[in-house]
Motif scaffolding. Structure first.
Motif, mmCIF file in Angstrom:
data_model
loop_
_atom_site.group_PDB
_atom_site.id
_atom_site.type_symbol
_atom_site.label_atom_id
_atom_site.label_comp_id
_atom_site.label_asym_id
_atom_site.label_seq_id
_atom_site.Cartn_x
_atom_site.Cartn_y
_atom_site.Cartn_z
ATOM 1 N N GLY A 33 0.817 -1.199 0.000
ATOM 2 C CA GLY A 33 0.000 0.000 0.000
ATOM 3 C C GLY A 33 0.852 1.250 0.000
ATOM 4 O O GLY A 33 2.075 1.198 -0.156
ATOM 5 N N HIS A 34 0.205 2.383 0.221
ATOM 6 C CA HIS A 34 0.886 3.681 0.205
ATOM 7 C C HIS A 34 1.716 3.850 1.481
ATOM 8 O O HIS A 34 1.259 3.530 2.577
ATOM 9 C CB HIS A 34 -0.140 4.809 0.086
ATOM 10 C CG HIS A 34 0.431 6.071 -0.446
ATOM 11 N ND1 HIS A 34 1.351 6.831 0.240
ATOM 12 C CD2 HIS A 34 0.210 6.702 -1.635
ATOM 13 C CE1 HIS A 34 1.676 7.891 -0.479
ATOM 14 N NE2 HIS A 34 0.995 7.845 -1.622
ATOM 15 N N GLY A 35 2.910 4.396 1.297
ATOM 16 C CA GLY A 35 3.790 4.591 2.443
ATOM 17 C C GLY A 35 3.247 5.577 3.452
ATOM 18 O O GLY A 35 3.675 5.587 4.619
ATOM 19 N N SER A 36 2.304 6.433 3.038
ATOM 20 C CA SER A 36 1.730 7.418 3.968
ATOM 21 C C SER A 36 0.604 6.820 4.810
ATOM 22 O O SER A 36 0.135 7.460 5.754
ATOM 23 C CB SER A 36 1.191 8.618 3.173
ATOM 24 O OG SER A 36 0.074 8.234 2.381
ATOM 25 N N ARG A 37 0.151 5.612 4.462
ATOM 26 C CA ARG A 37 -0.944 4.983 5.191
ATOM 27 C C ARG A 37 -0.560 3.565 5.620
ATOM 28 O O ARG A 37 -1.151 2.570 5.178
ATOM 29 C CB ARG A 37 -2.203 4.955 4.315
ATOM 30 C CG ARG A 37 -2.668 6.334 3.877
ATOM 31 C CD ARG A 37 -3.978 6.299 3.101
ATOM 32 N NE ARG A 37 -5.088 5.992 4.017
ATOM 33 C CZ ARG A 37 -5.771 4.841 4.026
ATOM 34 N NH1 ARG A 37 -5.439 3.875 3.187
ATOM 35 N NH2 ARG A 37 -6.768 4.644 4.869
ATOM 36 N N PRO A 38 0.476 3.454 6.470
ATOM 37 C CA PRO A 38 0.950 2.120 6.872
ATOM 38 C C PRO A 38 -0.120 1.298 7.584
ATOM 39 O O PRO A 38 -0.059 0.068 7.585
ATOM 40 C CB PRO A 38 2.129 2.437 7.797
ATOM 41 C CG PRO A 38 1.878 3.823 8.294
ATOM 42 C CD PRO A 38 1.223 4.530 7.151
ATOM 43 N N GLN A 39 -1.107 1.977 8.176
ATOM 44 C CA GLN A 39 -2.141 1.237 8.911
ATOM 45 C C GLN A 39 -3.015 0.384 7.995
ATOM 46 O O GLN A 39 -3.700 -0.538 8.447
ATOM 47 C CB GLN A 39 -3.024 2.212 9.714
ATOM 48 C CG GLN A 39 -3.993 3.041 8.899
ATOM 49 C CD GLN A 39 -3.356 4.282 8.284
ATOM 50 O OE1 GLN A 39 -2.135 4.456 8.330
ATOM 51 N NE2 GLN A 39 -4.189 5.166 7.737
ATOM 52 N N SER A 40 -2.962 0.671 6.694
ATOM 53 C CA SER A 40 -3.771 -0.103 5.742
ATOM 54 C C SER A 40 -2.980 -1.261 5.131
ATOM 55 O O SER A 40 -3.500 -1.971 4.264
ATOM 56 C CB SER A 40 -4.280 0.808 4.623
ATOM 57 O OG SER A 40 -3.203 1.273 3.821
ATOM 58 N N THR A 41 -1.755 -1.427 5.592
ATOM 59 C CA THR A 41 -0.882 -2.458 5.008
ATOM 60 C C THR A 41 -0.446 -3.457 6.079
ATOM 61 O O THR A 41 -0.681 -3.257 7.280
ATOM 62 C CB THR A 41 0.382 -1.819 4.402
ATOM 63 O OG1 THR A 41 1.248 -1.355 5.457
ATOM 64 C CG2 THR A 41 0.031 -0.657 3.485
ATOM 65 N N ASN A 57 7.997 5.475 -1.079
ATOM 66 C CA ASN A 57 6.644 5.726 -0.561
ATOM 67 C C ASN A 57 5.651 4.609 -0.912
ATOM 68 O O ASN A 57 4.446 4.810 -0.909
ATOM 69 C CB ASN A 57 6.112 7.073 -1.055
ATOM 70 C CG ASN A 57 5.904 7.109 -2.561
ATOM 71 O OD1 ASN A 57 6.381 6.224 -3.275
ATOM 72 N ND2 ASN A 57 5.206 8.142 -3.030
ATOM 73 N N ILE A 58 6.203 3.440 -1.247
ATOM 74 C CA ILE A 58 5.352 2.277 -1.523
ATOM 75 C C ILE A 58 5.755 1.143 -0.579
ATOM 76 O O ILE A 58 6.909 0.702 -0.587
ATOM 77 C CB ILE A 58 5.494 1.794 -2.975
ATOM 78 C CG1 ILE A 58 5.124 2.904 -3.961
ATOM 79 C CG2 ILE A 58 4.635 0.558 -3.214
ATOM 80 C CD1 ILE A 58 5.394 2.538 -5.410
ATOM 81 N N ILE A 59 4.839 0.706 0.251
ATOM 82 C CA ILE A 59 5.088 -0.474 1.068
ATOM 83 C C ILE A 59 4.810 -1.694 0.192
ATOM 84 O O ILE A 59 3.693 -1.840 -0.324
ATOM 85 C CB ILE A 59 4.193 -0.478 2.315
ATOM 86 C CG1 ILE A 59 4.598 0.683 3.234
ATOM 87 C CG2 ILE A 59 4.293 -1.810 3.056
ATOM 88 C CD1 ILE A 59 3.720 0.850 4.456
ATOM 89 N N PRO A 60 5.806 -2.544 -0.030
ATOM 90 C CA PRO A 60 5.621 -3.661 -0.955
ATOM 91 C C PRO A 60 4.793 -4.779 -0.339
ATOM 92 O O PRO A 60 4.550 -4.809 0.869
ATOM 93 C CB PRO A 60 7.057 -4.129 -1.214
ATOM 94 C CG PRO A 60 7.766 -3.808 0.064
ATOM 95 C CD PRO A 60 7.156 -2.521 0.563
ATOM 96 N N ALA A 103 3.272 -12.276 14.230
ATOM 97 C CA ALA A 103 3.318 -11.043 15.013
ATOM 98 C C ALA A 103 2.940 -9.823 14.187
ATOM 99 O O ALA A 103 2.397 -8.838 14.716
ATOM 100 C CB ALA A 103 4.709 -10.862 15.618
ATOM 101 N N SER A 104 3.216 -9.891 12.876
ATOM 102 C CA SER A 104 2.895 -8.774 11.995
ATOM 103 C C SER A 104 1.465 -8.828 11.476
ATOM 104 O O SER A 104 1.038 -7.927 10.754
ATOM 105 C CB SER A 104 3.866 -8.756 10.804
ATOM 106 O OG SER A 104 5.195 -8.537 11.236
ATOM 107 N N GLY A 105 0.739 -9.894 11.799
ATOM 108 C CA GLY A 105 -0.630 -10.014 11.330
ATOM 109 C C GLY A 105 -0.757 -10.543 9.922
ATOM 110 O O GLY A 105 -1.805 -10.357 9.283
ATOM 111 N N MET A 106 0.290 -11.191 9.415
ATOM 112 C CA MET A 106 0.221 -11.730 8.062
ATOM 113 C C MET A 106 -0.741 -12.916 8.021
ATOM 114 O O MET A 106 -0.747 -13.756 8.918
ATOM 115 C CB MET A 106 1.616 -12.150 7.593
ATOM 116 C CG MET A 106 2.564 -10.977 7.391
ATOM 117 S SD MET A 106 4.226 -11.484 6.897
ATOM 118 C CE MET A 106 4.963 -9.866 6.600
#
Length: 406
Positions: free
Chosen positions: A195-203, A245-248, A282-285
């Motif tokens: 997702g977008h790097g500015s919205r880590p909570q969505s990733t 700015n992209i979380i892969p 732990a990361s919720g994957m």
């Protein structure tokens, strides 16, 4: 005419080739063996070369040299430094360098065969020169065995080989039992949600999970393996993402594991899997990590009796003070697969290539690790003399210990 080993080495060093692409090197080895009168077969195990020097009744001695180079850009500054580049198996262009000494191994073996041909009235038996491809990718020995090394050529009574090492030139290290560690190479992929790097909570960030795993993996050796046991876990690569700015969606780790003991190996591999799975949880994957074992090679174990014979021969030729024992190395090899396939004992030892005065100064200052380039370094380069001469002589001395005297 006699082979100019200095010129040969410089040429090989300037023209390195990656695993299973050693066509030029193999051609040089094959041509010289034919000039010396050997029965030569090319293309064994794809790019390997086998030369048979039959000289009457007696033992069959296999002498092995590996030929491949590494995807390393040379930084030695030598006037014969490699400027070669090649496209690797992953499709990426890389610099290519003989950063592990296989150019010296080829030089030594050709020099030794030349000597053994010249002195054939002094011994009886069969020498088989094995120029092996793809040691660096732990595939060449298996390919040569699969292509009939044991069945198509005289079966070895002993397999002998030597490796260039960051030791003083004129010194050899001979170790009985485990000489080099076994190795497992793993590719581990953490599956997140991009997702977008500015919205880590969505990733679900796989980079963070992988980074945490890299740190935690180091605790296996320090906290799960008994002190003193040979055990290494190295994360040599970590790849993820394309832009800041992209979380892969994925992060991939390349992991190298070294061990000798089977129980220690199980502890390491089990611990790696447990930790990466725990970090994913732990990361919720929602998808567990993918763990792929790419390569596995057993430890290189020297036969005790055969090793004692080589040690005694080298001590008798060069003096006991020049033959040392540095113990089990954490690097890995596949030479033992040639011996195992033939049911023959193996002796594999190390020959120094560092200027003795340079090494002595570094040792006196307690800075050998900092000042002496090791194998796989872009600065790794042996002093040519007496490294060439000593390596040829050690190989000839060991071979002559087995072949019958005429």
């Amino acid at each position: 005419m006699p082979l100019d080993l200095d010129t040969l080495y410089r040429d090989l060093h300037s023209h390195p080739e990656l695993s299973f692409a050693e066509t030029r090197t193999a051609g040089i080895a094959a041509a010289r063996l034919r000039e010396l009168g050997l029965d030569v077969t090319e293309g064994v195990g794809r790019t390997g070369v086998v030369g048979v020097l039959a000289n009457g009744a007696g033992p069959v001695v296999h002498l092995r040299a590996d030929m491949d180079a590494l995807p390393v850009t040379e930084a030695t500054g030598l006037d014969y430094a490699s400027t070669q580049r090649a496209v690797g198996p992953d499709g990426v262009e890389v610099g290519v360098m003989h950063a592990c000494g296989h150019d010296m191994h080829v030089t030594w073996l050709l020099g030794a065969i030349e000597r053994l041909v010249a002195t054939r009235d002094e011994w009886s038996g069969t020498i088989v020169a094995v120029f092996q491809p793809a040691e660096e990718t732990i595939g060449g020995a298996r390919e040569m065995v699969a292509d009939g090394l044991v069945d198509r050529f005289p079966r070895a009574d002993v397999v002998l080989g030597q490796h260039l090492a960051p030791l003083p030139a004129g010194v050899a290290s001979v170790t009985s039992g485990p000489a080099m560690a076994g190795a497992d190479t793993l590719t581990i992929t953490m599956h997140g949600r991009g997702g977008h790097g500015s919205r880590p909570q969505s990733t679900i960030d796989p980079v963070l999970a992988a980074a945490s795993a890299v740190v935690r993996l180091q605790s296996i050796v320090s906290r799960e393996v008994a002190p003193g046991a040979l055990a290494v876990v190295t994360v040599g690569s970590l790849h993820a993402g394309t832009k800041s700015n992209i979380i892969p969606a994925e992060a991939t780790m390349g992991v190298s594991v070294r061990s000798v003991d089977a129980d220690v190996r199980s502890t390491l591999l089990d611990g790696i899997r447990r930790i990466v799975e725990a970090e994913a949880t732990a990361s919720g994957m929602t998808e567990p990590p993918t763990v792929v074992v790419d390569e596995t090679v057993a430890a290189t174990v020297n036969d005790a009796d055969a090793t004692a014979r080589v040690r005694a021969a080298l001590e008798g030729r060069f003096g006991a003070e020049t033959v040392i024992d540095i113990g089990t190395l954490t690097g890995s090899e596949d030479v033992h697969e040639l011996a195992t396939a033939a049911g023959a004992p193996l002796v594999y030892w190390f020959v120094g290539g560092v200027d003795p005065e340079t090494f002595a100064r570094a040792a006196a200052a307690g800075r050998v690790e900092q000042e002496i380039p090791t194998n796989h370094s872009p600065f790794f380069a042996p002093v040519l003399h007496p490294t060439i001469e000593h390596g040829v002589e050690t190989l000839v001395t060991a071979a002559m210990e087995w072949v019958g005297r005429s």
